[in-house]
Design a protein around this motif. Structure first.
Motif, PDB file in Angstrom:
ATOM      1  N   LEU A 143     -16.503 -29.806  23.611  1.00 29.78           N
ATOM      2  CA  LEU A 143     -15.277 -29.660  22.960  1.00 29.78           C
ATOM      3  C   LEU A 143     -15.249 -28.492  22.111  1.00 29.78           C
ATOM      4  O   LEU A 143     -14.404 -27.443  22.034  1.00 29.78           O
ATOM      5  CB  LEU A 143     -15.108 -30.811  22.168  1.00 29.78           C
ATOM      6  N   GLN A 144     -16.556 -28.149  21.031  1.00 22.19           N
ATOM      7  CA  GLN A 144     -16.528 -27.190  20.319  1.00 22.19           C
ATOM      8  C   GLN A 144     -16.903 -25.970  21.220  1.00 22.19           C
ATOM      9  O   GLN A 144     -16.438 -24.781  20.704  1.00 22.19           O
ATOM     10  CB  GLN A 144     -17.961 -27.510  19.443  1.00 22.19           C
ATOM     11  N   VAL A 145     -17.340 -26.023  22.418  1.00 25.13           N
ATOM     12  CA  VAL A 145     -17.784 -24.523  23.143  1.00 25.13           C
ATOM     13  C   VAL A 145     -16.520 -24.197  23.494  1.00 25.13           C
ATOM     14  O   VAL A 145     -16.148 -22.767  23.464  1.00 25.13           O
ATOM     15  CB  VAL A 145     -18.658 -24.995  24.038  1.00 25.13           C
ATOM     16  N   ALA A 146     -15.614 -25.044  23.864  1.00 27.30           N
ATOM     17  CA  ALA A 146     -14.313 -24.592  24.379  1.00 27.30           C
ATOM     18  C   ALA A 146     -13.522 -23.776  23.473  1.00 27.30           C
ATOM     19  O   ALA A 146     -12.603 -22.961  23.867  1.00 27.30           O
ATOM     20  CB  ALA A 146     -13.543 -25.552  25.177  1.00 27.30           C
ATOM     21  N   ALA A 147     -13.587 -23.957  22.101  1.00 28.63           N
ATOM     22  CA  ALA A 147     -12.810 -23.516  21.315  1.00 28.63           C
ATOM     23  C   ALA A 147     -13.467 -22.367  20.651  1.00 28.63           C
ATOM     24  O   ALA A 147     -12.912 -21.569  20.069  1.00 28.63           O
ATOM     25  CB  ALA A 147     -12.338 -24.519  19.853  1.00 28.63           C
ATOM     26  N   SER A 148     -14.723 -22.303  20.644  1.00 30.62           N
ATOM     27  CA  SER A 148     -15.540 -21.126  20.049  1.00 30.62           C
ATOM     28  C   SER A 148     -15.594 -19.907  21.142  1.00 30.62           C
ATOM     29  O   SER A 148     -16.565 -19.144  20.740  1.00 30.62           O
ATOM     30  CB  SER A 148     -16.914 -21.889  19.700  1.00 30.62           C
ATOM     31  N   ILE A 149     -15.280 -19.955  22.289  1.00 33.70           N
ATOM     32  CA  ILE A 149     -15.414 -18.860  23.258  1.00 33.70           C
ATOM     33  C   ILE A 149     -15.312 -17.441  22.525  1.00 33.70           C
ATOM     34  O   ILE A 149     -16.076 -16.572  22.756  1.00 33.70           O
ATOM     35  CB  ILE A 149     -14.981 -19.033  24.267  1.00 33.70           C
ATOM     36  N   PRO A 150     -14.300 -17.305  22.046  1.00 37.36           N
ATOM     37  CA  PRO A 150     -14.067 -15.909  21.334  1.00 37.36           C
ATOM     38  C   PRO A 150     -15.227 -15.534  20.434  1.00 37.36           C
ATOM     39  O   PRO A 150     -15.357 -14.464  20.037  1.00 37.36           O
ATOM     40  CB  PRO A 150     -12.756 -15.953  20.510  1.00 37.36           C
ATOM     41  N   PHE A 151     -15.915 -16.445  19.866  1.00 39.41           N
ATOM     42  CA  PHE A 151     -16.977 -16.065  19.010  1.00 39.41           C
ATOM     43  C   PHE A 151     -18.545 -16.161  19.230  1.00 39.41           C
ATOM     44  O   PHE A 151     -19.200 -15.879  18.534  1.00 39.41           O
ATOM     45  CB  PHE A 151     -16.704 -17.063  17.509  1.00 39.41           C
ATOM     46  N   LEU A 152     -18.537 -16.667  20.425  1.00 37.65           N
ATOM     47  CA  LEU A 152     -19.823 -16.911  21.023  1.00 37.65           C
ATOM     48  C   LEU A 152     -20.854 -15.624  21.185  1.00 37.65           C
ATOM     49  O   LEU A 152     -22.058 -15.870  21.019  1.00 37.65           O
ATOM     50  CB  LEU A 152     -19.916 -17.793  22.209  1.00 37.65           C
ATOM     51  N   GLN A 168     -14.302 -25.697  35.013  1.00 36.67           N
ATOM     52  CA  GLN A 168     -13.308 -24.718  34.355  1.00 36.67           C
ATOM     53  C   GLN A 168     -14.021 -23.823  33.375  1.00 36.67           C
ATOM     54  O   GLN A 168     -13.914 -22.758  32.977  1.00 36.67           O
ATOM     55  CB  GLN A 168     -12.101 -25.506  34.148  1.00 36.67           C
ATOM     56  N   LEU A 169     -14.794 -24.886  32.187  1.00 33.74           N
ATOM     57  CA  LEU A 169     -15.217 -24.331  31.063  1.00 33.74           C
ATOM     58  C   LEU A 169     -16.505 -23.318  31.547  1.00 33.74           C
ATOM     59  O   LEU A 169     -16.568 -22.226  30.806  1.00 33.74           O
ATOM     60  CB  LEU A 169     -15.943 -25.431  30.260  1.00 33.74           C
ATOM     61  N   ILE A 170     -17.358 -23.574  32.630  1.00 30.48           N
ATOM     62  CA  ILE A 170     -18.295 -22.947  33.131  1.00 30.48           C
ATOM     63  C   ILE A 170     -17.939 -21.553  33.455  1.00 30.48           C
ATOM     64  O   ILE A 170     -18.433 -20.629  33.041  1.00 30.48           O
ATOM     65  CB  ILE A 170     -19.200 -23.439  34.385  1.00 30.48           C
ATOM     66  N   GLN A 171     -16.753 -21.531  34.077  1.00 33.68           N
ATOM     67  CA  GLN A 171     -16.306 -20.038  34.607  1.00 33.68           C
ATOM     68  C   GLN A 171     -15.711 -19.258  33.487  1.00 33.68           C
ATOM     69  O   GLN A 171     -15.721 -18.013  33.306  1.00 33.68           O
ATOM     70  CB  GLN A 171     -14.908 -20.479  35.530  1.00 33.68           C
ATOM     71  N   GLN A 172     -15.266 -19.921  32.412  1.00 31.91           N
ATOM     72  CA  GLN A 172     -15.070 -19.206  31.256  1.00 31.91           C
ATOM     73  C   GLN A 172     -16.061 -18.558  30.393  1.00 31.91           C
ATOM     74  O   GLN A 172     -15.813 -17.627  29.624  1.00 31.91           O
ATOM     75  CB  GLN A 172     -14.021 -20.090  30.339  1.00 31.91           C
ATOM     76  N   LEU A 173     -17.270 -19.252  30.657  1.00 33.63           N
ATOM     77  CA  LEU A 173     -18.410 -18.706  29.816  1.00 33.63           C
ATOM     78  C   LEU A 173     -19.292 -17.551  30.608  1.00 33.63           C
ATOM     79  O   LEU A 173     -20.175 -17.108  30.191  1.00 33.63           O
ATOM     80  CB  LEU A 173     -19.483 -19.850  29.458  1.00 33.63           C
ATOM     81  N   GLU A 174     -18.720 -17.427  31.911  1.00 30.72           N
ATOM     82  CA  GLU A 174     -19.482 -16.490  32.731  1.00 30.72           C
ATOM     83  C   GLU A 174     -19.701 -14.986  31.942  1.00 30.72           C
ATOM     84  O   GLU A 174     -20.671 -14.275  32.132  1.00 30.72           O
ATOM     85  CB  GLU A 174     -18.792 -16.258  33.987  1.00 30.72           C
ATOM     86  N   ASP A 175     -18.673 -14.581  31.191  1.00 33.34           N
ATOM     87  CA  ASP A 175     -18.649 -13.220  30.802  1.00 33.34           C
ATOM     88  C   ASP A 175     -19.059 -13.274  29.336  1.00 33.34           C
ATOM     89  O   ASP A 175     -19.267 -11.992  28.635  1.00 33.34           O
ATOM     90  CB  ASP A 175     -17.550 -12.728  30.636  1.00 33.34           C
ATOM     91  N   VAL A 176     -19.568 -14.141  28.677  1.00 38.42           N
ATOM     92  CA  VAL A 176     -20.065 -14.228  27.422  1.00 38.42           C
ATOM     93  C   VAL A 176     -21.633 -13.901  27.447  1.00 38.42           C
ATOM     94  O   VAL A 176     -22.362 -14.353  28.247  1.00 38.42           O
ATOM     95  CB  VAL A 176     -20.016 -15.629  26.796  1.00 38.42           C
ATOM     96  N   SER A 177     -21.977 -13.020  26.562  1.00 38.53           N
ATOM     97  CA  SER A 177     -23.357 -12.383  26.376  1.00 38.53           C
ATOM     98  C   SER A 177     -24.331 -13.235  25.936  1.00 38.53           C
ATOM     99  O   SER A 177     -25.477 -13.197  26.195  1.00 38.53           O
ATOM    100  CB  SER A 177     -23.216 -11.332  25.634  1.00 38.53           C
TER     101      SER A 177
END
Length: 346
Positions: A143-152, A168-177
Motif C-alpha cells: 500500500l505504501q509502495v503504490a503511493a510512494s512511486i514518485p519518490f522511490l 499492476q503495481l509491478i508494472q508501475q515499478l519497472e521504470d524506477v531506478s
C-alpha cells in the motif's frame, strides 16, 4: 544479555550512548505519539538485561500466538540483511512501519547493530511525501509502495513485505531506478530469510539459511542462528536449488474441486493484472464437486468481464463471484480470508 549499540547509530540525526538511548526511550514512552511510544517500549525491551524479546506472530505457520525470540537471533538477522545489501555504518534508513510488529522492530535492530542513521516518521500510506531526504535502505508494505512511486528514485534499496505485489503495481515499478526486493519471512524467522529482486521468479536465501520440504511439499526452514528447531511452514514451494525456491501458495488455501487441485494464489496473480481492488479466490461446498471455486471482491458490485479470465482453464473459472464492502484484516493489515469468507453467511 549485554547489548552494545554501534557507535555510528543515529536516531533522527542524533547519536546516543546506551544510557542516553534509554533516556530517549523513556521520553518517547511518556511524551511521544502512539507510534513513538511503540518505538520507546521496544528500545527499553531491547536494552534491558533479558535474553529474549516478546513477539506476536501473524499466523504464517499456524494459529497466531505469542513467542519469544532471542536478541542474538535478531542480531544475526540484522547482520544477514546487512551482508546481503552491503550496508555500511553511516548508511541511511527510514522507519515508517509500526514498531509493534517484527518489521518495524527489525528496522530499529538493523540500525543499532549495523550503525545506520535511522529516521522515523509516523506510519501512513504515503510516508515519503514531503520528505526530501535520500535513503540507502527502506522497508514498505505494498500500500505504501503504490503511493510512494514518485519518490522511490531517492531510495537505493527497497524491501517490500506484508502482502504480495499485484501485477499492476509491478508494472508501475519497472521504470524506477531503485533496487526493489520482495521478502519472504515471518515473525518466527525474525523477519525475512529470503529475498527476490523484482521481476525475478525465485527467492534467494540469506546467508546461513537452509531449506527442505516436508511430506506435504511445504517449506521447512533450517536457521540455527535464528531458531533452535526447524520451522515448518504451510507454504508450498518448488525447490530450484540449494538456496532458491519458488513460492506456489499456502497448503491451507488449496482447493480440491472434483479431484482437481487449485492454487488460489496463482489465479490471483493472473487476475491482479485486471482488478485493482482487493480480492481472493476460495471455495464453497458443492454436492457434485465437493468444493467449487468462488471469487470474492472487495467493494461495490460490478459486471466482471469474461475477458479477465481468458487465460484460465475451465477448472479455474469461478463458479460464483461475490462482493463484500469491507474485507476483514489481520492486525498487520493482511486479508483474513477465513473471517472475510464467513461474512457471506450473514
Amino acid at each position: 544479555m549485554k547489548i552494545s549499540i554501534h557507535s555510528d547509530f543515529k536516531l533522527n540525526g542524533k547519536s546516543f550512548s546506551t544510557v542516553e538511548l534509554i533516556g530517549e526511550a523513556n521520553y518517547l514512552v511518556k511524551q511521544g505519539t502512539f507510534f513513538e511510544k511503540g518505538i520507546g517500549h521496544f528500545l527499553l525491551e531491547w536494552l534491558n538485561d533479558e535474553e529474549n524479546i516478546f513477539l506476536q506472530t501473524s499466523g504464517s505457520t499456524g494459529i497466531p500466538k505469542k513467542i519469544y525470540v532471542s536478541k542474538s537471533a535478531m542480531e544475526a538477522s540484522a547482520k544477514a540483511t546487512g551482508e546481503f545489501f552491503n550496508l555500511k555504518p553511516g548508511n541511511t534508513a527510514l522507519l515508517c512501519l509500526s514498531a509493534e510488529y517484527i518489521a518495524g522492530k527489525m528496522m530499529l535492530v538493523r540500525a543499532m547493530v549495523l550503525g545506520l542513521s535511522l529516521d522515523y516518521v509516523e506510519p501512513n500510506s504515503n510516508p515519503l511525501d514531503g520528505n526530501t531526504s535520500n535513503y540507502d535502505f527502506l522497508a514498505l508494505v505494498p500500500l505504501q509502495v503504490a503511493a510512494s512511486i514518485p519518490f522511490l528514485n531517492r531510495i537505493k534499496y527497497l524491501i517490500i513485505g506484508g502482502a504480495k505485489l499485484n501485477v499492476q503495481l509491478i508494472q508501475q515499478l519497472e521504470d524506477v531506478s531503485t533496487a526493489i526486493y520482495e521478502t519472504y519471512g515471518m515473525t518466527e524467522t525474525v523477519s525475512h530469510i529470503a529475498l527476490k529482486r523484482l521481476g525475478e521468479p525465485y527467492f534467494t536465501l540469506l546467508p546461513s539459511i537452509e531449506i527442505s520440504l516436508d511430506n506435504r511439499g511445504c517449506l521447512v526452514i533450517h536457521a540455527p542462528s535464528l531458531h533452535t528447531e526447524p520451522i515448518v511452514t504451510n507454504d508450498i514451494v518448488d525447490l530450484v536449488s540449494a538456496n532458491q525456491f519458488k513460492l506456489k501458495g499456502r497448503v491451507d488455501n488449496i482447493i480440491n474441486s472434483g479431484g482437481i487441485k487449485i492454487y488460489p494464489e496463482a489465479l490471483e496473480e493472473q487476475l491482479s493484472a485486471f482488478i485493482s481492488r482487493r480480492f481472493f479466490f476460495t471455495s464453497e461446498p458443492n454436492a457434485i464437486l465437493g468444493e467449487q471455486l468462488i471469487l470474492i471482491i472487495e467493494g461495490d458490485a460490478f459486471e466482471v468481464p469474461a475477458s479477465f479470465f481468458a487465460k484460465f482453464s475451465k477448472f479455474q473459472l469461478p463458479k460464483k463471484i461475490y462482493f463484500i464492502s469491507d474485507f476483514v484484516e489481520t492486525p498487520t493489515k493482511k486479508i483474513n480470508r477465513a473471517l472475510t469468507k464467513a461474512l457471506l453467511k450473514r
